[in-house]
Design a protein around this motif. Structure first.
Motif, PDB file in Angstrom:
ATOM      1  N   ILE A  66       1.134  -1.231   0.024  1.00  0.00           N
ATOM      2  CA  ILE A  66       0.174  -0.403  -0.186  1.00  0.00           C
ATOM      3  C   ILE A  66       0.672   1.282  -0.154  1.00  0.00           C
ATOM      4  CG2 ILE A  66      -1.374   1.090   1.408  1.00  0.00           C
ATOM      5  CD1 ILE A  66      -2.716  -1.506   0.231  1.00  0.00           C
ATOM      6  N   GLY A  67       0.601   2.106  -1.041  1.00  0.00           N
ATOM      7  CA  GLY A  67       1.713   3.288  -0.914  1.00  0.00           C
ATOM      8  C   GLY A  67       1.234   4.764  -0.306  1.00  0.00           C
ATOM      9  N   ALA A  68      -0.389   4.372  -0.662  1.00  0.00           N
ATOM     10  CA  ALA A  68      -1.017   5.727  -0.411  1.00  0.00           C
ATOM     11  C   ALA A  68      -2.757   5.516   0.149  1.00  0.00           C
ATOM     12  CB  ALA A  68      -0.907   6.667  -1.143  1.00  0.00           C
ATOM     13  N   THR A  69      -3.432   5.878   1.148  1.00  0.00           N
ATOM     14  CA  THR A  69      -4.083   5.899   1.905  1.00  0.00           C
ATOM     15  C   THR A  69      -5.260   6.761   1.947  1.00  0.00           C
ATOM     16  OG1 THR A  69      -3.874   3.898   3.412  1.00  0.00           O
ATOM     17  CG2 THR A  69      -5.482   5.049   4.243  1.00  0.00           C
ATOM     18  N   VAL A  70      -6.936   6.390   1.432  1.00  0.00           N
ATOM     19  CA  VAL A  70      -8.252   7.303   1.258  1.00  0.00           C
ATOM     20  C   VAL A  70      -8.732   7.625   2.825  1.00  0.00           C
ATOM     21  CG1 VAL A  70      -9.852   8.429   0.354  1.00  0.00           C
ATOM     22  CG2 VAL A  70      -7.561   7.382  -1.477  1.00  0.00           C
ATOM     23  N   MET A  71      -8.926   8.270   3.185  1.00  0.00           N
ATOM     24  CA  MET A  71      -9.523   7.877   4.551  1.00  0.00           C
ATOM     25  C   MET A  71     -10.796   9.475   4.659  1.00  0.00           C
ATOM     26  SD  MET A  71      -8.402   8.881   8.360  1.00  0.00           S
ATOM     27  CE  MET A  71      -6.919   7.652   7.666  1.00  0.00           C
ATOM     28  N   GLY A  72     -11.934   9.067   5.219  1.00  0.00           N
ATOM     29  CA  GLY A  72     -12.880  10.343   5.195  1.00  0.00           C
ATOM     30  C   GLY A  72     -12.361  10.738   6.449  1.00  0.00           C
ATOM     31  N   ARG A  73     -13.104  12.105   6.520  1.00  0.00           N
ATOM     32  CA  ARG A  73     -13.238  12.967   7.935  1.00  0.00           C
ATOM     33  C   ARG A  73     -13.818  11.998   9.624  1.00  0.00           C
ATOM     34  NH1 ARG A  73     -13.237  18.478   9.547  1.00  0.00           N
ATOM     35  NH2 ARG A  73     -13.533  18.210  11.846  1.00  0.00           N
ATOM     36  N   ASN A  74     -14.600  11.654   9.020  1.00  0.00           N
ATOM     37  CA  ASN A  74     -14.930  10.941  10.335  1.00  0.00           C
ATOM     38  C   ASN A  74     -14.251   9.748  10.979  1.00  0.00           C
ATOM     39  OD1 ASN A  74     -17.612  10.450  11.811  1.00  0.00           O
ATOM     40  ND2 ASN A  74     -17.954   8.415  11.356  1.00  0.00           N
ATOM     41  N   TYR A 108      -6.874  10.041  15.342  1.00  0.00           N
ATOM     42  CA  TYR A 108      -6.716   8.880  16.610  1.00  0.00           C
ATOM     43  C   TYR A 108      -5.723   7.950  16.927  1.00  0.00           C
ATOM     44  CZ  TYR A 108     -12.002   9.427  16.520  1.00  0.00           C
ATOM     45  OH  TYR A 108     -13.000   9.400  16.387  1.00  0.00           O
ATOM     46  N   TRP A 109      -4.432   7.758  15.918  1.00  0.00           N
ATOM     47  CA  TRP A 109      -2.920   6.974  16.207  1.00  0.00           C
ATOM     48  C   TRP A 109      -1.806   7.451  16.747  1.00  0.00           C
ATOM     49  CZ3 TRP A 109      -6.237   8.436  11.874  1.00  0.00           C
ATOM     50  CH2 TRP A 109      -7.775   7.480  11.959  1.00  0.00           C
ATOM     51  N   GLY A 110      -2.580   9.193  17.619  1.00  0.00           N
ATOM     52  CA  GLY A 110      -0.484   9.198  17.972  1.00  0.00           C
ATOM     53  C   GLY A 110       0.306   9.880  16.620  1.00  0.00           C
ATOM     54  N   GLU A 111       1.457   9.836  17.830  1.00  0.00           N
ATOM     55  CA  GLU A 111       2.137  10.590  16.949  1.00  0.00           C
ATOM     56  C   GLU A 111       3.047   9.471  15.736  1.00  0.00           C
ATOM     57  OE1 GLU A 111       3.967  13.694  17.489  1.00  0.00           O
ATOM     58  OE2 GLU A 111       1.824  13.459  18.299  1.00  0.00           O
ATOM     59  N   ASP A 112       3.165   8.232  16.314  1.00  0.00           N
ATOM     60  CA  ASP A 112       3.766   7.572  14.912  1.00  0.00           C
ATOM     61  C   ASP A 112       2.610   6.955  14.204  1.00  0.00           C
ATOM     62  OD1 ASP A 112       4.950   6.112  13.518  1.00  0.00           O
ATOM     63  OD2 ASP A 112       6.499   5.205  14.676  1.00  0.00           O
ATOM     64  N   PRO A 113       1.465   7.404  13.266  1.00  0.00           N
ATOM     65  CA  PRO A 113       0.411   6.523  13.027  1.00  0.00           C
ATOM     66  C   PRO A 113       1.182   5.268  12.083  1.00  0.00           C
ATOM     67  CG  PRO A 113      -0.493   9.021  12.574  1.00  0.00           C
ATOM     68  CD  PRO A 113       1.416   8.459  13.149  1.00  0.00           C
ATOM     69  N   GLN A 163       2.452  16.768   8.913  1.00  0.00           N
ATOM     70  CA  GLN A 163       3.371  15.566   8.836  1.00  0.00           C
ATOM     71  C   GLN A 163       4.019  15.128  10.474  1.00  0.00           C
ATOM     72  OE1 GLN A 163       7.082  16.757   7.014  1.00  0.00           O
ATOM     73  NE2 GLN A 163       8.289  14.674   6.949  1.00  0.00           N
ATOM     74  N   MET A 164       3.540  13.729  10.051  1.00  0.00           N
ATOM     75  CA  MET A 164       3.775  12.760  11.587  1.00  0.00           C
ATOM     76  C   MET A 164       5.212  12.141  11.449  1.00  0.00           C
ATOM     77  SD  MET A 164       0.848  13.661  13.129  1.00  0.00           S
ATOM     78  CE  MET A 164       0.643  13.071  14.121  1.00  0.00           C
ATOM     79  N   GLN A 165       4.382  11.028  12.501  1.00  0.00           N
ATOM     80  CA  GLN A 165       5.805  10.442  12.847  1.00  0.00           C
ATOM     81  C   GLN A 165       6.243   9.349  12.064  1.00  0.00           C
ATOM     82  OE1 GLN A 165       7.325  10.108  16.808  1.00  0.00           O
ATOM     83  NE2 GLN A 165       7.275  12.143  17.570  1.00  0.00           N
ATOM     84  N   GLY A 166       7.398   8.654  11.478  1.00  0.00           N
ATOM     85  CA  GLY A 166       7.423   7.572  10.599  1.00  0.00           C
ATOM     86  C   GLY A 166       7.109   7.399   9.081  1.00  0.00           C
ATOM     87  N   GLY A 167       7.158   7.919   8.581  1.00  0.00           N
ATOM     88  CA  GLY A 167       6.685   8.482   7.119  1.00  0.00           C
ATOM     89  C   GLY A 167       4.715   9.038   7.116  1.00  0.00           C
ATOM     90  N   THR A 168       4.067   9.121   8.003  1.00  0.00           N
ATOM     91  CA  THR A 168       2.580   9.116   7.613  1.00  0.00           C
ATOM     92  C   THR A 168       2.438  11.168   7.733  1.00  0.00           C
ATOM     93  OG1 THR A 168       1.481   7.398   9.079  1.00  0.00           O
ATOM     94  CG2 THR A 168       0.415   8.976   8.513  1.00  0.00           C
ATOM     95  N   THR A 169       1.455  10.954   6.316  1.00  0.00           N
ATOM     96  CA  THR A 169       1.465  12.624   6.059  1.00  0.00           C
ATOM     97  C   THR A 169      -0.423  12.662   5.608  1.00  0.00           C
ATOM     98  OG1 THR A 169       3.940  13.327   6.261  1.00  0.00           O
ATOM     99  CG2 THR A 169       1.671  15.476   4.669  1.00  0.00           C
ATOM    100  N   PHE A 170      -0.960  13.579   6.693  1.00  0.00           N
ATOM    101  CA  PHE A 170      -1.952  13.551   6.326  1.00  0.00           C
ATOM    102  C   PHE A 170      -1.891  14.838   5.240  1.00  0.00           C
ATOM    103  CE2 PHE A 170      -2.333  11.347  10.710  1.00  0.00           C
ATOM    104  CZ  PHE A 170      -3.002  10.189  10.571  1.00  0.00           C
ATOM    105  N   HIS A 171      -3.031  14.703   4.206  1.00  0.00           N
ATOM    106  CA  HIS A 171      -3.034  15.595   3.501  1.00  0.00           C
ATOM    107  C   HIS A 171      -4.720  15.724   3.813  1.00  0.00           C
ATOM    108  CE1 HIS A 171       0.760  16.006   1.832  1.00  0.00           C
ATOM    109  NE2 HIS A 171       0.875  14.089   1.872  1.00  0.00           N
ATOM    110  N   PHE A 172      -5.195  16.973   3.151  1.00  0.00           N
ATOM    111  CA  PHE A 172      -6.622  17.451   3.402  1.00  0.00           C
ATOM    112  C   PHE A 172      -7.506  17.525   1.773  1.00  0.00           C
ATOM    113  CE2 PHE A 172      -4.761  16.958   7.251  1.00  0.00           C
ATOM    114  CZ  PHE A 172      -5.139  16.626   8.023  1.00  0.00           C
TER     115      PHE A 172
END
Lengths: 205, 205
Positions: B62-70, B87-92, B110-119
């Motif tokens: 998996i190279g990317a995830t899409v999720m809803g605001r909820n 919901y996933w702390g500093e290192d999702p 940008q979170m730790q561990g390579g997770t960045t949330f784009h809105f």
């Protein structure tokens, strides 16, 4: 019970001509090619696959069946002068007493091959008790449809449940797991069997 | 997606404190004891069973995830001055770009561990396109929840679906397979895996 992935046991607009409702025949597509099913209806040939032992087990150690008026068919209301005798022809595949829940009294209807339909007007507990007595120590099968399964589930009267989950979306119709009340039973998963076009899920309570 | 036997992905009265709604945590009971799940959250020990390869596969290729605001959480409406960070702390556990569908613009987080949330505020096709680009040839995962999965299914944009079917009746809440429109896609069943307290069902379109 056969159920669509979105939870329906029949599509919308059920009728005598179309007992599974619009699109609902797709719930049976896995079943019709099977030798085990064709044999039940006096036909030869057909496929053998992972569904075979499931279908062969439908009537194993079953001494009586309970079903709703809608599953017996013929439409709602009084029986009339030339009453409906079921969807299954002169020799239905039950070969044991079948108790049909209805609001309209009727004399028992004896078919060929050991199937007799008894019409029960005093509720689900009475139908179960009569079926238990008739089964003489064997199991009682709850045939359906959804409107009949629901009050038995809500009353905690179901011991085991076999769901054949079919990968279709019906989008509307009759839901299986509706009206279960504030304290629905909690199923324990017993087995899950993948077969062509269907997954068979067995639960106990 | 985890789904109850009666078709819900969450119980009623979802909130920030109770993201799965009333009774909805029962959808996760099979998951929490697993070593594969505990490891994702930095904990040791746990069980290994038939669910293990399923859970380990959640983030495979998996190279990317899409999720809803909820699913991202924090409640509806504008983000405010001290905005929710998931919901996933500093290192999702994603470790890749995550695209959150929302009506409210926000700078990437940008979170730790390579997770960045784009809105993403311009719709499901845009989110999918951005996720595809970010995935660099790997797969895009559609995380949920139900309100996000439904329009992607209705638009025919889902290639594969993994349903973890849990033997509970929630009776009310958010249904997974709702609002699929007049021409819902037809899933092909790929596999069904029975595991303790859950059956994993995989479908392709």
């Amino acid at each position: 019970m056969m159920m669509s992935l979105d939870g329906y046991t029949a599509g919308p607009e059920q009728s005598v001509e179309n007992p599974f409702g619009l699109g609902g025949m797709r719930l049976n597509e896995w079943l019709f090619p099977l030798e085990a099913f064709r044999k039940m209806h006096g036909e030869e040939g057909g496929e053998v696959n992972a569904s075979t032992p499931i279908v062969e087990g439908w009537f194993e150690n079953i001494g009586a069946t309970v079903m709703g008026r809608n599953m017996f068919g013929g439409g709602p209301g009084p029986w009339g002068t030339n009453p409906w005798t079921g969807y299954w022809g002169e020799d239905p595949p039950y070969h044991h007493p079948v108790f049909v829940l209805t609001h309209h009294a009727r004399e028992p209807l004896q078919m060929q091959g050991g199937t007799t339909f008894h019409f029960v007007t005093d509720g689900i507990e009475s139908a179960l008790e009569q079926a238990r007595n008739a089964a003489e120590g064997k199991d009682v099968s709850l045939g359906g449809g959804a409107a009949t399964v629901q009050p038995y589930l809500a009353a905690g009267l179901v011991d085991e449940m076999l769901i054949s989950l079919v990968p279709v979306f019906l989008g509307a119709g009759t839901r299986l797991f509706d009206n279960l009340g504030p304290n629905p039973p909690r199923p324990r998963q017993i087995e899950a069997i993948a077969a062509p076009g269907v997954t068979h899920l067995r639960y106990r309570f």
